[in-house]
Design an enzyme around this catalytic site. Structure first.
Site, PDB file in Angstrom:
ATOM      1  N   ALA A  91      85.486  47.330  33.311  1.00  0.00           N
ATOM      2  CA  ALA A  91      86.927  47.586  33.313  1.00  0.00           C
ATOM      3  C   ALA A  91      87.256  49.064  33.332  1.00  0.00           C
ATOM      4  CB  ALA A  91      87.573  46.937  32.090  1.00  0.00           C
ATOM      5  N   LYS A  92      86.285  49.899  32.948  1.00  0.00           N
ATOM      6  CA  LYS A  92      86.455  51.359  32.932  1.00  0.00           C
ATOM      7  C   LYS A  92      87.724  51.761  32.199  1.00  0.00           C
ATOM      8  CE  LYS A  92      83.852  51.879  37.247  1.00  0.00           C
ATOM      9  NZ  LYS A  92      83.648  50.428  37.502  1.00  0.00           N
ATOM     10  N   ARG A  93      87.939  51.186  31.034  1.00  0.00           N
ATOM     11  CA  ARG A  93      89.132  51.465  30.260  1.00  0.00           C
ATOM     12  C   ARG A  93      89.014  52.816  29.556  1.00  0.00           C
ATOM     13  NH1 ARG A  93      91.261  48.154  33.098  1.00  0.00           N
ATOM     14  NH2 ARG A  93      92.271  46.247  32.407  1.00  0.00           N
TER      15      ARG A  93
END
Length: 273
Positions: A91-93
């Protein structure tokens, strides 16, 4: 008792002799409808599980389907758990303060959560803390973006002040966080693109207790034979991710996806001999 993520992945690597992470990136354009997408994705998951150390759904493809996509994601995560596969949500949050806390709560706790989450450190190292804390409290993991697989990563991840690259500065923070924990591998890992094979030994040395997630095998051009430098003796310490090259190895042929996963596993094992 459920094992912590890093331990579960490492034990599965040793037990099944696999370092492959199967990415599930279902593209609606490939299917008749969302129901068809759901069934094919679950079928690929089941077919490839014997050859995988972990599974990595890319959240964007599920978000693109709205509420129905979130329901499919929960089913995929639940099915993976039943198969004994640790789940990494790609998700590369990354955000600040209470927003980072909310992302951490949303994606590292609860039934739709992964056992691990990819996170973006480029708003500052303090923004990693909510994710690291949630991972530690829930037996999960985070993979911090260090050097990504896309060619234009050099725009921001190249050389920084004093000759030390931004990627190396992030790697130092990953190593520092890992040093706060006990065990063979820490809950804080790193994303280092398999498309940078010459750099892998360097980043392996900079982050000795971090699991490395290496995206880019297959469709992005990385070759299994070039990746030995990411691993420790005994073949642990890294997961190599292939998505399109597995799920769509030959259109929607599930048998081809199974064969691709097996072949990638075997190629990675051969590279470590």
């Amino acid at each position: 008792m459920t094992l912590p993520f890093a331990q579960a992945v490492t034990e599965r690597t040793r037990t099944l002799n696999t370092r492959l992470c199967v990415g599930l990136d279902p593209r609606l354009s490939e299917y008749q409808d969302a129901a068809h997408l759901r069934q094919h994705t679950l079928d690929v998951l089941e077919a490839t599980a014997p050859y995988a150390a972990a599974v990595k759904p890319q959240l964007a493809f599920y978000e693109a389907l709205g509420l129905e996509g979130m329901q499919i994601l929960e089913e995929v995560c639940a099915a993976a758990r039943l198969l004994g596969l640790p789940v990494i949500l790609d998700a590369k949050r990354g955000d600040i303060g209470s927003t980072a806390e909310a992302y951490a709560q949303g994606w590292l706790t609860g039934r739709h959560a992964g056992a691990a989450l990819t996170v973006n450190p480029f708003l500052g190292f303090q923004t990693l803390q909510p994710f690291v804390q949630a991972a530690r409290e829930n037996g999960g993991g985070v993979f911090v973006l260090v050097k990504t697989s896309n060619p234009d990563q050099a725009d921001l991840q190249g050389e920084g002040r004093g000759g030390t690259s931004i990627s190396e500065r992030v790697a130092a923070e990953v190593a520092r966080l890992g040093a706060e924990e006990d065990g063979e591998y820490a809950s804080v890992g790193a994303v280092v693109g398999a498309t940078h094979p010459a750099d892998l030994p360097h980043f392996r040395a900079l982050m000795p207790r971090a699991l490395l997630l290496l995206p880019g095998l297959g469709a992005q051009g990385a070759k299994a034979s070039d990746l030995a430098g990411a691993f420790h003796a005994g073949g642990t310490g890294a997961l190599v991710s292939a998505s399109r090259g597995v799920q769509y190895a030959a259109g929607l042929d599930v048998a081809a996806a199974r064969t691709a996963a097996r072949d990638f596993r075997d190629e990675l094992n051969a590279a470590l001999q």
